[in-house]
Design a protein around this motif. Structure first.
Motif, PDB file in Angstrom:
ATOM      1  N   LEU A   1     -29.716  -5.959 -27.818  1.00 58.73           N
ATOM      2  CA  LEU A   1     -29.545  -7.451 -26.684  1.00 58.73           C
ATOM      3  C   LEU A   1     -27.901  -7.436 -26.519  1.00 58.73           C
ATOM      4  N   ALA A   2     -27.487  -7.525 -27.414  1.00 61.01           N
ATOM      5  CA  ALA A   2     -26.071  -7.733 -27.870  1.00 61.01           C
ATOM      6  C   ALA A   2     -25.338  -5.875 -27.429  1.00 61.01           C
ATOM      7  N   GLN A   3     -25.496  -4.958 -27.308  1.00 63.10           N
ATOM      8  CA  GLN A   3     -25.504  -3.942 -27.319  1.00 63.10           C
ATOM      9  C   GLN A   3     -25.956  -3.826 -25.934  1.00 63.10           C
ATOM     10  N   ALA A   4     -27.112  -3.717 -25.788  1.00 60.29           N
ATOM     11  CA  ALA A   4     -27.182  -3.992 -24.610  1.00 60.29           C
ATOM     12  C   ALA A   4     -25.990  -4.198 -22.821  1.00 60.29           C
ATOM     13  N   ALA A   5     -26.480  -5.828 -23.424  1.00 59.11           N
ATOM     14  CA  ALA A   5     -25.632  -7.160 -22.612  1.00 59.11           C
ATOM     15  C   ALA A   5     -24.277  -6.140 -22.284  1.00 59.11           C
ATOM     16  N   SER A   6     -23.857  -6.110 -23.492  1.00 54.04           N
ATOM     17  CA  SER A   6     -22.478  -5.908 -23.386  1.00 54.04           C
ATOM     18  C   SER A   6     -21.555  -4.466 -22.305  1.00 54.04           C
ATOM     19  N   LEU A   7     -22.742  -3.308 -22.897  1.00 58.30           N
ATOM     20  CA  LEU A   7     -22.274  -1.868 -22.105  1.00 58.30           C
ATOM     21  C   LEU A   7     -22.218  -2.133 -21.087  1.00 58.30           C
ATOM     22  N   ILE A   8     -23.684  -2.926 -20.922  1.00 63.10           N
ATOM     23  CA  ILE A   8     -23.844  -3.191 -18.638  1.00 63.10           C
ATOM     24  C   ILE A   8     -22.898  -4.090 -18.555  1.00 63.10           C
ATOM     25  N   SER A   9     -22.654  -5.523 -18.781  1.00 67.09           N
ATOM     26  CA  SER A   9     -21.060  -5.823 -18.765  1.00 67.09           C
ATOM     27  C   SER A   9     -20.061  -4.381 -18.196  1.00 67.09           C
ATOM     28  N   TRP A  10     -19.595  -4.325 -18.912  1.00 71.27           N
ATOM     29  CA  TRP A  10     -18.799  -3.316 -18.969  1.00 71.27           C
ATOM     30  C   TRP A  10     -18.879  -1.846 -17.697  1.00 71.27           C
ATOM     31  N   ASN A  11     -19.771  -1.516 -17.757  1.00 68.41           N
ATOM     32  CA  ASN A  11     -20.149  -0.698 -16.476  1.00 68.41           C
ATOM     33  C   ASN A  11     -20.054  -1.275 -15.735  1.00 68.41           C
ATOM     34  N   ARG A  12     -20.651  -2.740 -15.307  1.00 72.32           N
ATOM     35  CA  ARG A  12     -21.143  -3.814 -13.908  1.00 72.32           C
ATOM     36  C   ARG A  12     -19.075  -3.300 -14.146  1.00 72.32           C
ATOM     37  N   THR A  13     -18.571  -4.361 -14.562  1.00 69.12           N
ATOM     38  CA  THR A  13     -16.878  -4.489 -13.963  1.00 69.12           C
ATOM     39  C   THR A  13     -15.898  -3.131 -14.099  1.00 69.12           C
ATOM     40  N   HIS A  14     -16.738  -1.250 -14.438  1.00 73.16           N
ATOM     41  CA  HIS A  14     -15.989  -0.936 -13.695  1.00 73.16           C
ATOM     42  C   HIS A  14     -16.013   0.621 -13.155  1.00 73.16           C
ATOM     43  N   ARG A  15     -16.854   0.440 -11.897  1.00 69.65           N
ATOM     44  CA  ARG A  15     -17.217   0.995 -11.151  1.00 69.65           C
ATOM     45  C   ARG A  15     -16.565   2.019 -10.395  1.00 69.65           C
ATOM     46  N   PHE A  16     -15.405   0.784 -10.534  1.00 68.21           N
ATOM     47  CA  PHE A  16     -13.710   1.610  -9.578  1.00 68.21           C
ATOM     48  C   PHE A  16     -12.799   1.761 -10.780  1.00 68.21           C
ATOM     49  N   CYS A  17     -12.066   2.988 -11.178  1.00 69.80           N
ATOM     50  CA  CYS A  17     -10.805   3.385 -11.689  1.00 69.80           C
ATOM     51  C   CYS A  17      -9.730   2.507 -11.455  1.00 69.80           C
ATOM     52  N   GLY A  18      -8.924   2.301 -12.682  1.00 71.12           N
ATOM     53  CA  GLY A  18      -8.038   1.517 -12.926  1.00 71.12           C
ATOM     54  C   GLY A  18      -6.893   2.247 -12.175  1.00 71.12           C
ATOM     55  N   SER A  19      -7.349   3.132 -12.190  1.00 65.62           N
ATOM     56  CA  SER A  19      -5.397   4.387 -11.978  1.00 65.62           C
ATOM     57  C   SER A  19      -5.697   4.612 -10.296  1.00 65.62           C
ATOM     58  N   CYS A  20      -7.150   4.785 -10.088  1.00 71.03           N
ATOM     59  CA  CYS A  20      -6.690   5.302  -8.474  1.00 71.03           C
ATOM     60  C   CYS A  20      -7.352   4.404  -7.822  1.00 71.03           C
ATOM     61  N   GLY A  21      -8.206   3.810  -8.402  1.00 73.33           N
ATOM     62  CA  GLY A  21      -9.584   2.719  -6.931  1.00 73.33           C
ATOM     63  C   GLY A  21     -10.637   3.519  -6.747  1.00 73.33           C
ATOM     64  N   HIS A  22     -10.795   4.516  -7.565  1.00 69.27           N
ATOM     65  CA  HIS A  22     -11.639   5.842  -6.495  1.00 69.27           C
ATOM     66  C   HIS A  22     -13.259   5.196  -7.391  1.00 69.27           C
ATOM     67  N   GLN A  23     -13.736   5.235  -6.760  1.00 71.24           N
ATOM     68  CA  GLN A  23     -15.485   4.734  -7.260  1.00 71.24           C
ATOM     69  C   GLN A  23     -16.316   5.200  -9.221  1.00 71.24           C
ATOM     70  N   THR A  24     -15.924   5.538  -9.977  1.00 76.93           N
ATOM     71  CA  THR A  24     -16.116   5.968 -11.536  1.00 76.93           C
ATOM     72  C   THR A  24     -17.268   5.984 -11.529  1.00 76.93           C
ATOM     73  N   GLU A  25     -17.970   7.235 -12.729  1.00 79.40           N
ATOM     74  CA  GLU A  25     -18.884   7.672 -12.223  1.00 79.40           C
ATOM     75  C   GLU A  25     -19.401   8.030 -13.806  1.00 79.40           C
ATOM     76  N   SER A  26     -20.690   7.290 -14.235  1.00 79.51           N
ATOM     77  CA  SER A  26     -21.233   6.843 -15.506  1.00 79.51           C
ATOM     78  C   SER A  26     -21.329   8.157 -16.585  1.00 79.51           C
TER      79      SER A  26
END
Length: 313
Positions: free
Chosen positions: A132-157
């Motif tokens: 659960l710790a692994q799952a919760a951390s990864l899902i939280s990171w994926n939720r908050t990184h849906r857009f590129c920090g360099s150009c703002g475009h939507q990212t892909e998993s």
């Protein structure tokens, strides 16, 4: 001949804290963009279903089961193809899926329970809690990184949820872990404990703080202790670590040797900060302290540090 560096207990201290029991083979060397689809072709594949800060648990008699088969996830209207690969154990592949399920409309035998309650109430076993710790951390990171920090475009998993790629500028983003120093400051037969306003009534705990960029663990222990309590630290000894999925931290537990006595607490962060004798701490652990004071629940690395020190002569 065994080097003294490894003259430690066979079971390391980190094995006794909550969220540290993950036994999955993470298959980090073989992850690729097809790893989730391949796992879903395996009939033994199970999924952990998360909804916000909650995990879905199926009531199985008097116990809770944290895993669902693919068909069960689809019956709840979910798309397992969007899952994240956690790894594999003796039973087969394990995935985690970020769902949009409303906890109030679930079937009667399925409950959505927040991660802290699952951990503090011991609703699932150590290996499941580690997953659960692994799952919760990864899902939280994926939720908050849906857009590129360099150009703002939507990212892909990519590679099973362990990378997000930007199709616009080509930037690649990888999961982060935030290191936190958590420390028990000791001097002679006393230890330093603080109390934050959000703690349960009567509870005191160790001090803690995020490690800053370019800072060693030891210097973070010294800085945070000085900032919060006014106590100066000399020697620092690492003891244990704990995954802490709120949202994706790693607690690094240390002991610090105090060089001063006078407390000048930062009362914007702490409600109280005191020295406690070993006798007092033992009473807090036993629930017999005359002021009704207590330490954090077992499983928390703060509790582990306090109890380890209290058990020493």
């Amino acid at each position: 001949m065994t080097f003294f560096l490894f003259d430690r207990p066979e079971r390391e201290p980190s094995a006794f804290v909550g969220f540290a029991g993950n036994v999955l083979d993470r298959q980090s060397e073989t992850r690729d963009d097809d790893c989730v689809s391949r796992a879903l072709q395996d009939e033994t594949t199970r999924l952990m279903l998360l909804s916000g800060s909650r995990l879905l648990l199926r009531l199985d008699g008097e116990t809770f089961a944290p895993f669902f088969m693919r068909q069960e996830a689809e019956a709840l209207g979910q798309q397992p193809a969007d899952a994240i690969l956690l790894g594999r154990d003796e039973q087969g592949p394990l995935l985690a899926l970020d769902t949009d399920l409303d906890p109030e409309t679930l079937p009667a035998n399925i409950k959505a329970i927040d991660h802290r309650s699952i951990y503090s109430q011991g609703l699932i076993d150590a290996a499941e809690l580690g997953a659960l710790a692994q799952a919760a951390s990864l899902i939280s990171w994926n939720r908050t990184h849906r857009f590129c920090g360099s150009c703002g475009h939507q990212t892909e998993s990519r590679i099973g949820g362990y990378k997000r790629s930007c199709p616009n500028c080509g930037a690649e983003h990888f999961p982060r872990t935030d290191p936190v120093a958590i420390m028990l400051t000791v001097k002679d037969d006393r230890c330093l404990l603080g109390r934050s306003p959000h703690f349960a009534p009567g509870m005191f705990s160790t001090l803690a703080g995020f490690i800053e960029p370019g800072e060693t663990i030891e210097n973070a222990v010294r800085r945070e202790t000085l900032e919060e309590s006014g106590i100066r630290i000399g020697r620092v000894a690492y003891h244990a670590s704990q995954p802490w999925p709120f949202p994706y931290s790693l607690m690094i537990g240390c002991f610090g040797e105090a060089l001063s006595d006078e407390i000048q607490a930062d009362l914007t962060e702490l409600e109280d900060c005191r020295w406690f004798s070993r006798t007092e701490v033992r009473a807090m652990i036993a629930g017999t302290h005359p002021e009704g004071l207590a330490v954090p629940p077992q499983g928390a690395i703060a509790s582990h540090l306090i109890r380890f020190w209290a058990d020493q002569d």
